[in-house]
Write a protein that holds these residues in place. Structure first.
Motif, PDB file in Angstrom:
ATOM      1  N   ASP A   3       4.266  -1.509 -12.379  1.00  0.00           N
ATOM      2  CA  ASP A   3       3.063  -2.140 -11.827  1.00  0.00           C
ATOM      3  C   ASP A   3       3.429  -3.306 -10.910  1.00  0.00           C
ATOM      4  N   LYS A   4       4.163  -4.265 -11.473  1.00  0.00           N
ATOM      5  CA  LYS A   4       4.423  -5.497 -10.723  1.00  0.00           C
ATOM      6  C   LYS A   4       5.451  -5.309  -9.612  1.00  0.00           C
ATOM      7  N   LYS A   5       6.296  -4.289  -9.724  1.00  0.00           N
ATOM      8  CA  LYS A   5       7.268  -3.993  -8.660  1.00  0.00           C
ATOM      9  C   LYS A   5       6.979  -2.627  -8.040  1.00  0.00           C
ATOM     10  N   SER A   6       5.706  -2.306  -7.919  1.00  0.00           N
ATOM     11  CA  SER A   6       5.337  -0.970  -7.445  1.00  0.00           C
ATOM     12  C   SER A   6       5.827  -0.677  -6.026  1.00  0.00           C
ATOM     13  N   SER A   7       6.098  -1.727  -5.251  1.00  0.00           N
ATOM     14  CA  SER A   7       6.559  -1.512  -3.876  1.00  0.00           C
ATOM     15  C   SER A   7       7.922  -0.828  -3.823  1.00  0.00           C
ATOM     16  N   ILE A   8       8.697  -0.928  -4.917  1.00  0.00           N
ATOM     17  CA  ILE A   8      10.013  -0.280  -4.905  1.00  0.00           C
ATOM     18  C   ILE A   8      10.133   0.838  -5.945  1.00  0.00           C
ATOM     19  N   TYR A   9       9.066   1.076  -6.712  1.00  0.00           N
ATOM     20  CA  TYR A   9       9.139   2.120  -7.749  1.00  0.00           C
ATOM     21  C   TYR A   9       8.028   3.157  -7.607  1.00  0.00           C
TER      22      TYR A   9
ATOM     23  N   ARG B   4      10.719   7.082  -8.719  1.00  0.00           N
ATOM     24  CA  ARG B   4      12.056   7.036  -8.114  1.00  0.00           C
ATOM     25  C   ARG B   4      12.241   5.680  -7.447  1.00  0.00           C
ATOM     26  N   ALA B   5      13.319   4.995  -7.796  1.00  0.00           N
ATOM     27  CA  ALA B   5      13.600   3.677  -7.218  1.00  0.00           C
ATOM     28  C   ALA B   5      13.974   3.825  -5.752  1.00  0.00           C
ATOM     29  N   MET B   6      13.296   3.085  -4.886  1.00  0.00           N
ATOM     30  CA  MET B   6      13.540   3.185  -3.442  1.00  0.00           C
ATOM     31  C   MET B   6      14.609   2.217  -2.960  1.00  0.00           C
TER      32      MET B   6
ATOM     33  N   PHE C 196      -2.675   6.738 -18.070  1.00  0.00           N
ATOM     34  CA  PHE C 196      -2.995   7.277 -16.752  1.00  0.00           C
ATOM     35  C   PHE C 196      -1.956   6.897 -15.694  1.00  0.00           C
ATOM     36  N   GLY C 197      -0.822   6.370 -16.122  1.00  0.00           N
ATOM     37  CA  GLY C 197       0.237   6.063 -15.179  1.00  0.00           C
ATOM     38  C   GLY C 197       0.245   4.606 -14.751  1.00  0.00           C
ATOM     39  N   PHE C 198       1.100   4.322 -13.770  1.00  0.00           N
ATOM     40  CA  PHE C 198       1.385   2.930 -13.412  1.00  0.00           C
ATOM     41  C   PHE C 198       1.418   2.732 -11.899  1.00  0.00           C
ATOM     42  N   GLY C 199       1.109   1.504 -11.519  1.00  0.00           N
ATOM     43  CA  GLY C 199       1.276   1.082 -10.134  1.00  0.00           C
ATOM     44  C   GLY C 199       0.528   1.955  -9.151  1.00  0.00           C
ATOM     45  N   ARG C 200       1.176   2.229  -8.034  1.00  0.00           N
ATOM     46  CA  ARG C 200       0.549   3.018  -6.977  1.00  0.00           C
ATOM     47  C   ARG C 200       0.518   4.499  -7.314  1.00  0.00           C
TER      48      ARG C 200
END
Length: 513
Positions: A95-101, A374-376, A434-438
């Motif tokens: 969630d909090k690091k969704s930009s890279i995960y 997947r970690a970007m 229901f999943g996480f982040g984006r």
């Protein structure tokens, strides 16, 4: 004395110096880099391939969490798998690091060869993914927007009651039929036929093939991607022939319902739906129409199977926990009465039933390992190194069955979500299931509504109990299938109308239209 060295010797010396510096740099970085999360020790070349479970992976991953902690890792043929066994860590990372995960792994068989990479579940993170998300948000992204589809939910659930009354022994097929009917109605404005509906059968066929095509270890091409270029005639290329056949099914699942909506719009008979809302609003470009077709197919294929699992689990829970069913029925009788069926307008007045719905989602993990993120890019989290390209797997089953979070986690107990005697309610499982982040499921409001109305209407008119055969009570077992989408294994139960009044409500023409 001046020594003139040959240019080739000078070049060789320089290359050796550069190579030496490179090796020293690698050794220095390796020594200074944070360690991978802990986990079972692998063997050279193949890593932890022998440690990987062949079924119900979430149970093994939970055991690893007890030994290695909330973040653990394994490596399989060079691929790092990072397993998250607590909600706190999953939220902090995904969630909090969704930009890279927020990326997805590349699946050669299911994603590339069959074509599921174009659906939201496997779509790589990027512009098209963001466009899909906007479509979902604008059309089903909130409870307020979902209100326009609630009459369709109620209509199809009433039809479900009639089917169960007629043939209670076919419960599983009735649930699947109804889930397909609801999602086809909302996605395409399509009314399902009573028997052998082609679109329901197509969705069932396609989602079954999705499970086979994306099964871990199911196809060698997922391990050796270059095999995707093997021609059809080559020995051992059976997977190519399967991929071609399954891709054809997938194309039909995408194109046929979409064309149905266009035909209905042209005839002026289209019902309100996800697809018709956009098709009639403006002239779409080819790219916009592609996005719409595959977004609708994502909704159509994704929601049907997951909802089936949740509602089937509800009937299993009511069979195993009759006191819970009785208490929910008492609340329904008090709030709604017995002269009508409950509807969405009653939801705010039914706190115990709402708690029961939450417990359905917690007790039965529909997607026990979600879909891997997947970690970007490289990341350091809690002192551990997460390499770029790692697959990050939230163990949703563990998160919803964590004894540190949920008291007596294997029991079905809606009371856990109600404040009692100064004891605060336990966490809402929908925050993780229901999943996480984006990558959080955009159909969560639709799924929640479907499960609520099915639970409310079924309990209002039916008593659900253990099956008795030859004087012997058949004890159901709560066990689940292995797969990305996990279902309760088949069980027997007895479903009877609560009263003659309940029968008349089910059969009423007013409620069956």
């Amino acid at each position: 004395m001046v020594v003139n060295l040959h240019p080739c010797i000078l070049a060789l010396d320089l290359s050796l110096v550069i190579l030496g510096l490179y090796i020293l740099r690698r050794l220095f970085l390796a020594r200074g880099r944070a360690p991978l999360p802990p986990g079972p020790k692998g063997i050279p070349l193949v890593g932890n391939i022998l440690d990987m479970p062949s079924e119900k992976e979430w149970l093994t991953f939970a055991q690893w969490g007890e030994i290695w902690g909330d973040i653990c890792s394994v490596t399989v043929l060079g691929q790092h798998l990072i397993i998250l066994n607590s909600a706190k860590v999953a939220i902090e990372m995904l969630d909090k690091k969704s930009s890279i995960y927020s990326d997805r792994p590349v699946l050669q068989m299911g994603g590339e060869l069959v074509g599921w990479k174009n659906t939201l579940a496997l779509l790589p993170y990027g512009d098209r993914f963001r466009r899909y998300r906007r479509l979902f948000h604008n059309l089903i992204g909130s409870n307020a927007i979902m209100k326009q589809y609630l009459p369709a939910e109620e209509h199809e659930t009433r039809r479900f009651l009639r089917r169960v009354l007629a043939k209670p022994e076919d419960l599983s097929s009735h649930i699947r039929w109804t889930a397909g009917a609801i999602i086809l109605r909302i996605s395409y404005g399509y009314e399902v036929k009573e028997n052998n509906d082609p679109f329901v059968e197509l969705a069932d066929k396609a989602t079954e093939q999705f499970s086979l095509a994306t099964a871990p270890g199911g196809f060698l091409v997922d391990v050796i991607p270059v095999l995707r270029h093997v021609p059809l005639w080559f020995p051992g290329a059976d997977f190519q022939r399967k991929a071609r056949s399954w891709a054809s099914t997938l194309v039909d699942m995408v194109e046929l319902p979409h064309n149905y909506v266009k035909q209905q719009l042209a005839a002026g008979t289209a019902l309100l739906s996800f697809s018709s809302s956009l098709l009639e609003s403006k002239q779409l470009t080819s790219e916009e129409e592609f996005d719409l077709k595959w977004s609708a197919a994502s909704l159509y294929s994704g929601a049907a199977d997951t909802t089936v699992s949740a509602i089937y689990a509800f009937f299993l829970a009511m069979t195993l926990y009759p006191t819970v069913a009785k208490r929910a029925q008492e609340e329904l009788d008090s709030v709604v009465g017995n002269d009508r069926l409950p509807g969405f307008e009653d939801r705010d007045e039914l706190p115990y039933l709402n708690a029961l719905v939450k417990e359905v989602f917690r007790w039965n993990s529909v997607a026990p390992l979600a879909v891997p993120h997947r970690a970007m890019q490289d990341d350091i989290h809690d002192g551990y190194f997460i390499p770029k390209g790692s697959l990050v797997i939230p163990n949703v089953w563990k998160l919803t069955h964590d004894a540190k979070v949920y008291e007596d986690p294997f029991a079905f107990n809606p009371d856990r979500f109600i404040d009692r005697e100064g004891k605060p309610a336990e966490p809402d499982p929908r925050d993780v299931c229901f999943g996480f982040g984006r990558r959080r499921c955009p159909g969560l409001h639709l799924a929640d509504a479907s499960v609520f109305i099915s639970c409310a209407m079924a309990l209002a008119v039916f008593d659900i109990s253990k099956c008795v055969e030859n004087g012997r009570v058949i004890e159901p077992i709560h066990d689940n299938t292995t797969g990305t989408i996990s279902h309760p294994k088949p069980f027997k139960c007895t479903i009877k109308p609560r009263s003659e009044k309940a029968v008349s409500l089910i059969q009423s023409e007013e409620f069956s239209r």
